[in-house]
Design an enzyme around this catalytic site. Structure first.
Site, PDB file in Angstrom:
ATOM      1  NE  ARG A 170      19.413 -37.690 -30.998  1.00  0.00           N
ATOM      2  CZ  ARG A 170      19.798 -36.398 -31.353  1.00  0.00           C
ATOM      3  NH1 ARG A 170      20.866 -36.033 -31.871  1.00  0.00           N
ATOM      4  NH2 ARG A 170      19.032 -35.256 -31.147  1.00  0.00           N
ATOM      5  CG  ASN A 189      25.502 -37.434 -23.177  1.00  0.00           C
ATOM      6  OD1 ASN A 189      25.365 -38.278 -24.100  1.00  0.00           O
ATOM      7  ND2 ASN A 189      25.810 -38.055 -21.814  1.00  0.00           N
ATOM      8  CG  ASP A 207      25.980 -33.390 -36.056  1.00  0.00           C
ATOM      9  OD1 ASP A 207      25.056 -34.256 -36.176  1.00  0.00           O
ATOM     10  OD2 ASP A 207      26.590 -33.409 -34.976  1.00  0.00           O
ATOM     11  N   GLY A 217      34.705 -37.769 -28.671  1.00  0.00           N
ATOM     12  CA  GLY A 217      34.388 -36.763 -29.909  1.00  0.00           C
ATOM     13  C   GLY A 217      34.350 -35.406 -29.658  1.00  0.00           C
ATOM     14  CG  HIS A 218      31.285 -33.362 -27.591  1.00  0.00           C
ATOM     15  ND1 HIS A 218      30.642 -34.497 -27.177  1.00  0.00           N
ATOM     16  CD2 HIS A 218      30.399 -32.934 -28.206  1.00  0.00           C
ATOM     17  CE1 HIS A 218      29.204 -34.388 -27.498  1.00  0.00           C
ATOM     18  NE2 HIS A 218      29.165 -33.270 -28.262  1.00  0.00           N
TER      19      HIS A 218
HETATM   20  O1  PAF Z   1      25.633 -30.313 -32.743  1.00  0.00           O
HETATM   21  C1  PAF Z   1      25.246 -30.025 -31.800  1.00  0.00           C
HETATM   22  O2  PAF Z   1      25.578 -30.430 -30.928  1.00  0.00           O
HETATM   23  C2  PAF Z   1      24.159 -28.725 -31.784  1.00  0.00           C
HETATM   24  O3  PAF Z   1      23.612 -28.728 -33.035  1.00  0.00           O
HETATM   25  C3  PAF Z   1      24.730 -27.359 -31.900  1.00  0.00           C
HETATM   26  C4  PAF Z   1      25.556 -26.904 -33.043  1.00  0.00           C
HETATM   27  C5  PAF Z   1      25.323 -27.307 -30.333  1.00  0.00           C
HETATM   28  C6  PAF Z   1      23.349 -26.365 -31.872  1.00  0.00           C
HETATM   29  O4  PAF Z   1      22.580 -26.415 -30.804  1.00  0.00           O
END
Ligand code: PAF
Length: 281
Positions: free
Chosen positions: A183, A28, A146, A32-33
């Site tokens: 989310r 998803n 995170d 940011g990714h």
């Molecule tokens: O940050 C995330 O998307 C998840 O916690 C990760 C690091 C891919 C582990 O499942």
């Protein structure tokens, strides 16, 4: 971009590759990714991404089943971002038998987010170590949104002597300050308009601390109450030391972070703001 779903295929494909930089995700993908992927390119020749929604890190009341799965759109974005290899295992590829060996992080796993999501960081650390063993990267990137996850994984990597550099990447925000997150998809239009309040309050805490406020407990209480007054259900707002996420012991700590987690409708949003008292943030 080459796509593999099994561990043996992935290992074979990686044999001839050098300078492996790894970005683990749960898919998803959002801007940011993609910022992580772009940054990854500057750390090595081969950018490897994984997409795996890891059941181990979700509690019984978490959103595992409804977590957005958007594989085709994710692949298109990764392709456009110039990612070299994608590892997208199914559950039985990564967990062919029930996972009985786990990485058990120390006490921090029960604090802050871990207090509200028992077992979460154990599940994260376990899957990330397993992914590290499969991909064997030299560098791995994680988003600072995170923050606690980044700290747990950094400490795991150091304590288990894994030969991997962990790089934390800045949170990407919408124009109104909301941290980009998968989310956010759960927010109704009215909730989306309300959602930037979390960042505004954390940023307000940063400004107050930089202006000399040292009653951290009051700042935390006031921010949580302000969220709840606007319909949120707050798990925590906390001012902690960046290094170990423990409460600052004296007023002269220089590197702090304001963290918060709160529910707005059915979305549980987390965010944080680093506070440097040397004037840089
Ligand atoms: O940050 C995330 O998307 C998840 O916690 C990760 C690091 C891919 C582990 O499942």
């Amino acid at each position: 971009m080459q796509i593999y779903s099994t561990i043996p295929e992935m290992r074979t494909a990686l044999k001839s590759r050098e300078g492996i930089v790894f970005v683990p995700t749960m898919g998803n993908l959002h801007a940011g990714h993609i910022a992580l992927m772009t940054r990854a390119r500057s750390h090595g020749q081969t950018v490897v991404v994984s997409i795996f929604v890891n059941r181990l890190q979700f509690g019984p009341n978490d959103d595992f089943d409804r977590y957005p799965r958007t594989f085709a759109a994710d692949c298109a974005q990764l392709e456009a971002a110039g990612v070299d290899l994608l590892f997208a295992p199914g559950e039985t590829d990564l967990y062919p038998e029930a996972q009985q060996y786990h990485v058990d992080p120390p006490e921090i796993q029960h604090q802050l987010d871990g207090h509200f999501r028992p077992g979460h960081f154990r599940g994260v650390a376990t899957v990330v170590l397993k992914l590290f063993n499969i991909v064997q990267p030299q560098v791995a990137l994680f988003g600072k949104k995170d923050y606690q996850q980044l700290m747990v994984l950094r400490n795991m990597t150091r304590q288990l002597a894994l030969p991997i550099d962990i790089v934390g990447s800045e949170t990407v925000r919408a124009d109104d300050g909301l941290a980009l997150s998968s989310r956010n998809a759960y927010l109704s239009p009215a909730e989306r308009a309300e959602a930037p309040r979390l960042y505004r309050l954390l940023d307000g805490m940063r400004r107050a601390v930089r202006a000399g406020e040292r009653d951290f407990a009051r700042l935390e209480r006031e921010a949580a109450a302000e969220l709840d007054r606007h319909g949120w259900k707050t798990d925590y707002v906390a001012l902690r030391r960046q290094a170990d996420l423990q409460p600052p012991e004296h007023a002269e700590e220089r590197s702090l972070v304001a963290l918060g987690a709160s529910r707005l409708g059915t979305a549980r949003l987390i965010d944080n703001v680093e506070i440097e008292l040397d004037g840089s943030r």
